[in-house]
Design a protein around this motif. Structure first.
Motif, mmCIF file in Angstrom:
data_model
loop_
_atom_site.group_PDB
_atom_site.id
_atom_site.type_symbol
_atom_site.label_atom_id
_atom_site.label_comp_id
_atom_site.label_asym_id
_atom_site.label_seq_id
_atom_site.Cartn_x
_atom_site.Cartn_y
_atom_site.Cartn_z
ATOM 1 N N ALA A 12 -0.982 3.187 -10.018
ATOM 2 C CA ALA A 12 0.445 3.497 -10.131
ATOM 3 C C ALA A 12 0.933 4.171 -8.849
ATOM 4 N N LEU A 14 -0.308 3.623 -5.909
ATOM 5 C CA LEU A 14 -0.197 2.570 -4.900
ATOM 6 C C LEU A 14 1.080 1.760 -5.100
ATOM 7 N N PHE A 15 1.465 1.593 -6.385
ATOM 8 C CA PHE A 15 2.727 0.906 -6.665
ATOM 9 C C PHE A 15 3.881 1.649 -5.995
ATOM 10 N N GLY A 18 3.774 1.303 -2.295
ATOM 11 C CA GLY A 18 4.288 -0.004 -1.886
ATOM 12 C C GLY A 18 5.802 -0.025 -1.901
ATOM 13 N N CYS A 19 6.379 0.569 -2.975
ATOM 14 C CA CYS A 19 7.846 0.619 -3.055
ATOM 15 C C CYS A 19 8.425 1.317 -1.826
ATOM 16 N N PHE A 22 7.882 -0.903 1.481
ATOM 17 C CA PHE A 22 8.611 -2.159 1.605
ATOM 18 C C PHE A 22 10.126 -1.991 1.516
ATOM 19 N N ASN A 23 10.630 -0.780 1.513
ATOM 20 C CA ASN A 23 12.063 -0.621 1.276
ATOM 21 C C ASN A 23 12.723 0.304 2.296
ATOM 22 N N TYR A 24 14.046 0.344 2.184
ATOM 23 C CA TYR A 24 14.817 1.342 2.911
ATOM 24 C C TYR A 24 14.368 2.712 2.436
ATOM 25 N N LEU A 27 11.964 0.783 6.233
ATOM 26 C CA LEU A 27 12.207 -0.493 6.907
ATOM 27 C C LEU A 27 13.134 -0.318 8.107
ATOM 28 N N TRP A 50 1.369 -4.227 4.191
ATOM 29 C CA TRP A 50 0.998 -5.066 3.045
ATOM 30 C C TRP A 50 -0.532 -5.198 2.968
ATOM 31 N N LEU A 53 -2.098 -2.028 1.867
ATOM 32 C CA LEU A 53 -1.925 -1.836 0.430
ATOM 33 C C LEU A 53 -2.939 -2.663 -0.362
#
Lengths: 66, 916
Positions: A12, A14-15, A18-19, A22-24, A27, A50, A53
C-alpha cells in the motif's frame, strides 16, 4: 497471498509512492527541456521511477517468505 | 515476398499454432496436469491488457502528444500494488461463490439480482463494442498497408469501401469463428478455459517480442541509440514539442484522470476480470503477477516514444498515420520479414483481446441476460427441458457472433473519426462505471441493490450522452449541432460541456460527471433503506470473508432427486453426476443417493449451477425445486450480529460434542473386544501348557526309567532313548505348531502337502504314546488298520491329530481295564479313521461343544465329563486341521458306553478352499 499485514502495508505504501511519482507536482519538476542520461527529463524520470517501483514491488513480494 | 497470400497464410498458420497450443493445454488439463497452473503463465496471460491499442495506438498517441500514452500503463501498475486489498479479495470471493463474470460478481454481491446482472451486461456490451471495433480497425488497416508493400498507402476510410471488399468484415468473421472454436467447445461448471489462457500467454510473448524487435530496429538499426533519437528530435521544433507536456493544471488533471481510469479498467474490463479472477488457478499466483505484470507493461512501452519520434522524423507530416508507424517504419526500410512479424504481433494483440473479451461477454449475455429472460417465458417450457447445456452453448456462440458484428458496425459507423487510443478510452470510461458498485461492494456493507441499479444506470446514461453519442455525431450519424449546441439546442446540455463545465478534455469531462452521479446515486439510494436479508447475507460473504454458506443460504430443503436432474439439465448429466459424487465423497458418503436433502446440499447445487448460468439464474432455478421458508430479515440479522456468532459457535460445539459421544461409544466397543481377546489369550496360554506337558511327561518317564534302572538291557535302552529323542523332536515341533496356531488364526499358516500313509502315521503316533499307555496299563489295539491307505495331507498335522485323539482317549479310559481301539478303512473317495475307547462317554448335548476352542479352558462349565482333565485345545486344533483338508471330525458316543472319535479325509486333497 498477502501473508502478513506488514506485506500488505508495504504494498500500500508503494501504491502511494507510485501515486506521488507519477503525478503533479513531481512531474512538473521534470517537465522541461534539456536532457537527463540522453533522454528528455520527463521520459527519463517516468521510466526510471516506474522501473524502481517495479523493483520495489518484486523485493517486497519475493522477500515475504523470509 | 509480401504478397497477399503470404500474409494470409502466415496469419492462418499462426492462428493454427495457437489453436494447437490451446488444444494441448485443454488436453493436459483433462488429465490433471494443468499447463497454466504457474504464476508466470498467469502474469503473461494478464498481458491481454495490451491490445492493438498498445501495439499500434500507443505510438500514434505518443506522436500526437508525447508521453501522454503512458498513464494507461501506470494505472495497472498501481492497481497491482493494491492487489492485496482488491484483487486478492475478488479472487477469493469469486472462487467461493463460483463467480463467472463481472456481471455475475455485481449481481451476486447485491442479493443475486437478475436485473442488476442484466444491466451490468448491457453496459459491458455497449461499452466494450468500440474497443472491439478498435481491434478490427487495427488488424484490417495493418493488413491493407502491409499487402500494398513496397508502397506505403494509407487505407481508404472504412465507409468508402463497399461492404464485401472491406477486409475488416472478413477479419471480424474469422475472429468470430476462431473465438467460437476456442471458447465454446464445452460447458464448464466453473467457466474456466485452460486452453484459451495458455494461448493468450503465448500471444503475450509474441506481441512483446515483435514490439521489442521493431523498437531495437528503429533505435539501433536506423539510429545510433536512444540518445541519438532524442537528440535528433530535439533539433526539429515541430517534433521537439512532444518531449515536454503542456504545463497547465488541466493537462496534469487529465494525466491523473487517465492513471485513475486505467487503474479501474485493468480490473473491471470483462476480459481483465475473466483472466485475473475467473481463470485464476491459484490465488498465490497473484504474488508473482504483482511485479511481473507491471514489468511486462514496462517492457512493451520501452520503445514507444523513440519509435514515435523516429516516425515523425522519417515521414513528412500528414502522409502516414502515426498509428501505423510500427508497421510502416520497417516497410519503408525494406525489412519484409520484420514487417510480417510486426503484423503477426499486431494480430496477436487483437486476437487475444477479441477472444477473451467476447468469451467473457458471451458468458455474461448468456447467463445474465438471455437465460433469465428465456426462463421467465414460461410458455417456452425451458424449465422443464431435460438438457439445456446444448442451448447454453448455442446462445454463447450467437452472442460471440453478434458482439463481433456490432463491433464491425461501430467500426463502419464511427471508426474513422478517432485515433485508436481515443476509441479505447471510450470503452475504459464505460467500464469505469462499475468501479463504485464493485469497489464499494467489497468494502461497504450498506450498499443495496437499488443503490447499485441507480448508480450504474445514471452513470451509463451520462457516459453515453457525453462520450458515445458525440462519437456518432463526429462521424456524421447524428447532427453536428448536437455537439455544438446541445440537445434540442439547449446550451447547458452540450454533451462535452455539460451544464457549462469547460476546460476539461472529453474523457475527464465524461468521468467527472458520470462517476460523480454514479457514486452519488449508489450511496444516496443505498442509504434510503437498510439492506434486506439477502443483500446482508451476500455483503457479509463478500466483505467479511467468513463462510456462512450452509448455515444461511437456504433454510428449506430439497432432495438429491430434485437437485441432480436440475443440475443435469444445465451441465449435462455426466458432469452433474460427477460433481454430486465429489460432493458426496467430501462428506464421507459412498453414493449420491445417501446425500441428505439439507441446506448444505441445496447450497452446493446452487453454487454448481451458478458456474453454468450465473448466480442470479441459479438462485431462481434452485428456488423452483426447494421448498424453503424464505429467510426473514430478523433471522439473518440475528445470525449476523455478534450474539448469534456466539450461537453459531455453540452450535458448532454441540456438533463437536455429538461427534465425541459417537467416538466414545466406538472406543468402548473396541475396548470390550480387546478385553475379550485378552481373556481368550489367557485361556490359550493355560491350554497350551497342557499340550506341552504331554510329550514332556513322556520324555521324563523314559529318562527316569533309564536313570533308576541302570541294568536295563541295551536294546530296551536304545528304544527308550529313541522315544525320548523323537518326543523331544515332537515337543519342539509342537512348540512350532503352537506358534503355528497363532498363524493359523491369522491365516498365515504354512502347509506342506504330500501323499501320507495313514497306517504309518497311526503307528508312529501310537509308538510315541506307548510309555503312557504302559504306565496306565491301558490296552492299545491297532489290529483294525487296513494297509496301504494314503491321503494328500500334511504329515505332521495328521500326526498331531492322531496324538491328540489317542492321548485324549487315554485320559478318559479307566486304568488297568482301559481299552483303546484304532481302526482305519477306506473307500475310493475317502479314508476313515476311528479311535474308540471304553471311557465314560459324552452327553449328546456336548458332542459339538467339545470342539469349541477355549470352551474348556474357561473351566467354569465342565462340559466334557464329570471328571475334568484335559484342555480343549487339542480337539479344536485337530478339527481345524482335518477341515483344512476338506475332511470331517466328529464324535459318536452314548454316556456310559465309551466314545468313538471319527474323522474322514478325502483321498485327493482337492483345493484346500478352507483357510483359517
Amino acid at each position: 497471498m498477502i501473508r502478513t499485514r506488514l506485506v500488505a502495508q508495504r504494498l500500500a505504501f508503494l501504491f502511494l509512492l507510485g501515486c506521488v511519482f507519477f503525478n503533479y507536482p513531481l512531474l512538473s519538476i521534470f517537465n522541461q527541456g534539456g536532457s537527463l542520461f540522453g533522454m528528455p527529463p520527463l521520459y527519463a524520470w517516468l521510466m526510471g521511477s516506474w522501473l524502481v517501483l517495479i523493483a520495489l514491488l518484486a523485493l517486497v513480494i519475493e522477500g515475504m517468505h523470509d | 515476398m509480401l504478397q497477399v497470400w503470404v500474409i494470409v497464410l502466415a496469419s492462418f498458420l499462426y492462428l493454427g499454432v495457437l489453436f494447437g497450443i490451446a488444444w494441448y493445454a485443454d488436453h493436459r488439463a483433462d488429465h490433471g496436469r494443468s499447463l497454466i497452473a504457474n504464476p508466470v503463465v498467469y502474469a503473461l496471460s494478464l498481458g491481454v491488457y495490451c491490445t492493438t491499442w498498445t501495439f499500434y495506438g500507443s505510438v500514434g498517441r505518443a506522436a500526437a502528444n508525447g508521453i501522454g500514452f503512458l498513464p494507461i500503463y501506470l494505472g495497472p501498475t498501481l492497481l497491482f500494488a493494491l492487489a492485496g486489498f482488491i484483487l486478492y479479495r475478488m479472487i477469493r470471493v469469486a472462487k467461493a461463490n463460483r463467480i463467472t463474470s463481472i456481471a455475475d460478481f455485481v449481481a451476486s454481491r447485491y442479493g443475486k439480482s437478475q436485473l442488476l446482472g442484466g444491466l451490468v451486461t448491457v453496459i459491458a456490451v455497449v461499452g466494450v463494442i468500440p474497443y472491439i471495433a478498435l481491434q478490427l480497425k487495427a488488424v484490417s488497416n495493418s493488413f491493407t498497408i502491409l499487402s500494398s508493400y513496397p508502397e506505403i498507402v494509407m487505407p481508404a476510410s472504412a465507409g468508402a469501401v463497399p461492404l464485401f471488399q472491406d477486409s475488416a468484415l472478413y477479419v471480424a468473421m474469422i475472429l468470430a469463428a476462431f473465438t467460437i472454436l476456442f471458447g465454446t467447445r464445452h460447458l464448464d461448471a466453473t467457466e474456466r478455459h485452460e486452453g484459451m489462457v495458455a494461448a493468450i500467454a503465448v500471444e503475450s510473448i509474441v506481441k512483446l517480442v515483435a514490439f521489442l524487435a521493431v523498437g531495437a530496429f528503429v533505435v539501433w538499426g536506423l539510429h545510433g541509440g536512444v540518445a541519438d533519437v532524442f537528440a535528433r528530435a530535439a533539433e526539429v521544433p515541430e517534433v521537439a514539442r512532444r518531449l515536454t507536456r503542456a504545463d497547465t493544471s488541466a493537462a496534469y488533471g487529465s494525466w491523473g484522470t487517465l492513471i485513475f481510469l486505467s487503474l479501474f479498467a485493468s480490473l473491471l474490463l470483462p476480459r481483465q476480470f475473466q483472466i485475473a479472477v475467473v481463470e485464476n488457478v491459484d490465488v498465490k499466483h497473484l504474488n508473482r503477477a504483482v511485479w511481473m505484470f507491471p514489468l511486462y507493461l514496462f517492457l512493451i512501452n520501452l520503445f514507444v516514444l523513440p519509435v514515435a519520434l523516429a516516425g515523425l522524423l522519417h515521414f513528412p507530416a500528414g502522409t502516414v498515420d502515426a498509428d501505423t508507424f510500427v508497421l510502416t517504419l520497417p516497410m519503408a526500410h525494406q525489412q519484409e520479414g520484420l514487417a510480417l512479424f510486426v503484423f503477426i504481433g499486431g494480430l496477436s494483440a487483437a486476437t487475444g483481446m477479441v477472444i477473451v473479451e467476447t468469451i467473457a461477454l458471451s458468458t455474461m449475455v448468456c447467463n445474465d441476460l438471455v437465460m433469465p429472460l428465456l426462463l421467465r417465458m414460461r410458455w417456452l417450457g425451458l424449465a422443464e427441458k431435460a438438457d439445456l447445456s446444448g442451448l447454453l452453448l448455442e446462445i454463447r456462440r450467437w452472442a460471440i457472433a453478434i458482439i463481433l458484428g456490432l463491433g464491425y458496425l461501430y467500426f463502419r459507423v464511427a471508426g474513422e473519426a478517432y485515433a485508436l487510443v481515443s476509441i479505447g478510452l471510450i470503452s475504459f470510461a464505460a467500464v469505469a462505471q462499475f468501479a463504485p458498485v464493485v469497489i464499494g461492494g467489497l468494502f461497504w456493507k450498506g450498499g443495496t441493490r437499488d443503490g447499485a441499479l441507480a448508480g450504474l444506470a445514471i452513470g451509463f446514461v451520462l457516459w453515453a450522452y457525453t462520450l458515445l453519442l458525440p462519437s456518432f455525431a463526429k462521424s456524421g450519424w447524428l447532427p453536428e449541432g448536437f455537439i455544438a449546441h446541445g440537445l434540442f439546442g439547449i446550451e447547458l446540455l452540450r454533451p462535452q460541456h455539460l451544464f457549462g463545465l469547460t476546460g476539461l478534455d472529453e474523457i475527464t469531462h465524461c468521468l467527472v460527471w458520470s462517476l460523480l452521479a454514479n457514486l452519488g446515486a449508489y450511496i444516496g439510494v443505498s442509504l434510503v433503506r437498510v439492506p434486506n436479508a439477502r443483500e446482508a447475507r451476500q455483503a457479509s460473504l463478500f466483505i467479511g470473508g467468513t463462510d456462512l454458506s450452509g448455515h444461511l443460504a437456504w433454510s428449506g430443503s430439497a432432495g438429491v432427486a430434485d437437485l441432480l436432474p436440475l443440475a443435469g439439465r444445465f451441465l449435462g448429466r455426466e458432469r452433474a453426476e460427477d460433481a454430486f459424487m465429489r460432493h458426496a465423497r467430501s462428506r464421507g458418503l459412498n453414493s449420491v443417493e445417501e446425500l441428505p436433502g439439507d441446506a448444505r446440499l441445496v447450497n452446493f447445487a446452487e453454487n454448481l449451477l451458478a458456474g453454468a448460468i450465473g448466480s442470479a439464474s441459479a438462485r431462481a432455478m434452485v428456488s423452483s425445486v426447494v421448498s424453503e421458508e424464505p429467510l426473514g430479515l430478523d433471522e439473518v440479522m440475528n445470525i449476523l450480529d455478534e450474539a448469534s456468532q456466539v450461537r453459531a459457535y455453540s452450535r458448532e460445539l454441540e456438533q463437536k460434542s455429538l461427534e465425541l459421544t459417537r467416538a466414545t461409544a466406538e472406543l468402548r466397543q473396541a475396548n470390550e473386544r480387546l478385553r475379550e481377546l485378552d481373556r481368550m489369550k489367557d485361556d490359550f496360554i493355560s491350554t497350551v501348557t497342557h499340550e506341552l506337558r504331554t510329550p514332556l511327561t513322556s520324555i521324563r518317564a523314559f529318562s527316569e526309567m533309564l536313570h533308576e534302572d541302570p541294568k536295563t538291557d541295551l536294546e530296551q535302552r536304545s528304544k527308550f532313548l529313541g522315544i525320548i529323542v523323537s518326543e523331544t523332536v515332537r515337543l519342539s515341533r509342537l512348540i512350532n505348531q503352537i506358534l503355528d496356531l497363532a498363524k493359523l488364526e491369522s491365516g498365515r499358516a504354512e502347509w506342506t502337502v504330500n501323499a501320507v500313509d495313514v497306517d504309518e502315521v497311526i503307528h508312529e503316533a501310537a509308538d510315541s504314546l506307548t510309555a503312557l499307555f504302559a504306565e496306565k496299563r491301558v490296552t492299545l489295539d491297532l489290529s483294525g488298520l487296513d494297509k496301504g491307505l494314503t491321503v494328500m495331507a500334511d504329515r505332521d498335522r495328521l500326526m498331531q491329530v492322531m496324538v491328540n485323539l489317542l492321548s485324549n482317549a487315554l485320559k478318559f479310559v479307566p486304568p488297568d481295564s482301559g481299552m483303546v481301539r484304532v481302526g482305519a478303512d477306506g473307500s475310493a473317495q475317502e479314508v476313515r479313521v476311528s479311535v474308540t475307547d471304553n471311557g465314560p462317554g459324552i452327553h449328546a448335548a456336548d458332542h459339538e461343544v467339545i470342539f469349541d476352542k477355549f470352551r474348556q479352558g474357561s473351566g467354569g462349565t465342565d462340559v466334557l465329563t464329570d471328571k475334568p482333565q484335559g484342555t480343549g485345545l487339542g480337539l479344536p486344533i485337530s478339527r481345524q486341521i482335518i477341515e483344512y483338508f476338506n475332511g470331517r471330525l466328529w464324535v459318536e458316543s452314548v454316556p456310559g458306553a465309551g466314545a468313538c472319535f471319527l474323522f474322514t479325509l478325502p483321498r485327493q486333497a482337492g483345493d484346500n478352499g478352507k483357510k483359517f
